[in-house]
Enzyme design. Structure first.
Site, PDB file in Angstrom:
ATOM      1  N   SER A 143       0.723  -1.183  -0.073  1.00  0.00           N
ATOM      2  CA  SER A 143       0.214  -0.089  -0.097  1.00  0.00           C
ATOM      3  C   SER A 143       0.946   1.244  -0.115  1.00  0.00           C
ATOM      4  CB  SER A 143      -1.014   0.063   1.252  1.00  0.00           C
ATOM      5  OG  SER A 143      -1.601   1.231   1.286  1.00  0.00           O
ATOM      6  N   TYR A 156      -1.406   0.071  10.109  1.00  0.00           N
ATOM      7  CA  TYR A 156      -1.926  -0.552   8.794  1.00  0.00           C
ATOM      8  C   TYR A 156      -0.647  -0.199   7.819  1.00  0.00           C
ATOM      9  CZ  TYR A 156      -3.794  -1.543   4.049  1.00  0.00           C
ATOM     10  OH  TYR A 156      -3.818  -1.864   2.830  1.00  0.00           O
ATOM     11  N   LYS A 160       2.228  -2.680   6.337  1.00  0.00           N
ATOM     12  CA  LYS A 160       2.757  -2.854   4.741  1.00  0.00           C
ATOM     13  C   LYS A 160       4.065  -2.517   4.376  1.00  0.00           C
ATOM     14  CE  LYS A 160      -1.420  -4.036   3.274  1.00  0.00           C
ATOM     15  NZ  LYS A 160      -1.420  -5.494   2.442  1.00  0.00           N
TER      16      LYS A 160
END
Length: 251
Positions: A143, A156, A160
């Site tokens: 991401s 998050y 990633k």
């Protein structure tokens, strides 16, 4: 469409809908057979039908971070199609939103387990079962949140970023037989990302030089390229697929 994957088989995790389904759909369109995974059997059954039925696709229901599910999926894929030439680690979760300093640590552990450890474990399973002897290609779905700080989804993003490092390390360790690359999407119009654009899509898209959000097919095309021999001299790379967003300083 070119049949770059005729006679080859892929496992695509998290592929009952969204980016994962678009990747599986593109691979099938180019001749591949696929095993798709997700948690819900009904959604998987519908996806298999849409992909052309059991001659082109099979499904394996379970949690992506469940090692027994991974092992069963690998066995099922080999029984159905005879090889595992490609692996796409698409499954990812982000159950929390807010400052990282306030993140629930149990939720953070789960994010790490699904987004990082599970991806590594899928590579281990497919490598031991097929790719170690026969070769193959891997694409991890990272991401843009892992490229630079992303307030609100910080852990998050951290997971990633680690997935990108795992990609690079595996590329060094598994070459030349196995190539490992990653894609880093910005906001793509999927159910997973709804909270990031719902009710404000035009405003969000205005920050992108291409003035639109991503579609699952945008990621499917780039992933297919990385899995193909057209990318035969690429490994350990992170391809940012973001409509130009990071060029403007956005995430």
């Amino acid at each position: 469409m070119r049949k770059r994957f005729e006679g080859k088989t892929a496992i695509v995790t998290g592929a009952s809908r969204g980016i994962g389904f678009a990747i599986a759909e593109r691979l099938v369109a180019e001749g591949a057979r696929v095993c798709i995974t997700a948690r819900k059997r009904e959604a998987l059954d519908e996806a298999v039908k849409a992909l052309g039925g059991p001659e082109r696709a099979v499904a394996s229901a379970g949690r992506s971070d469940d090692v027994d599910h991974q092992s069963d999926t690998v066995k099922r894929t080999l029984e159905a199609f005879g090889s595992i030439d490609m692996l796409v680690n698409n499954t990812g979760i982000n159950p929390v939103y807010g400052p990282m300093v306030d993140v629930d640590l149990d939720a953070a552990r789960k994010i790490f387990e699904v987004n990082c450890l599970a991806a590594l474990s899928w590579v281990q399973q497919t490598y031991r079962a097929w790719m170690g002897e026969h070769g193959g290609t891997v694409v991890n779905v990272s991401s843009v949140a892992g490229v630079k700080p992303a307030p609100g989804i910080g852990f998050y993003g951290a997971s990633k970023a680690m997935l990108t490092y795992i990609t690079q390390e595996l590329a060094v360790e598994l070459g030349p037989g196995v190539r490992v690359n990653a894609v880093a999407p910005a906001v793509v119009k999927t159910k997973f990302a709804t909270a990031l654009y719902e009710g404000k899509e035009e405003q969000v898209a205005s920050a992108y030089p291409l003035k639109r959000l991503g579609m699952p097919e945008d990621i499917g095309g780039v992933t297919a390229f990385l899995l193909s021999e057209d990318a035969g001299w690429l490994t350990g790379q992170l391809i940012v697929v973001d409509g130009g967003l990071t060029l403007t300083g956005g995430v």
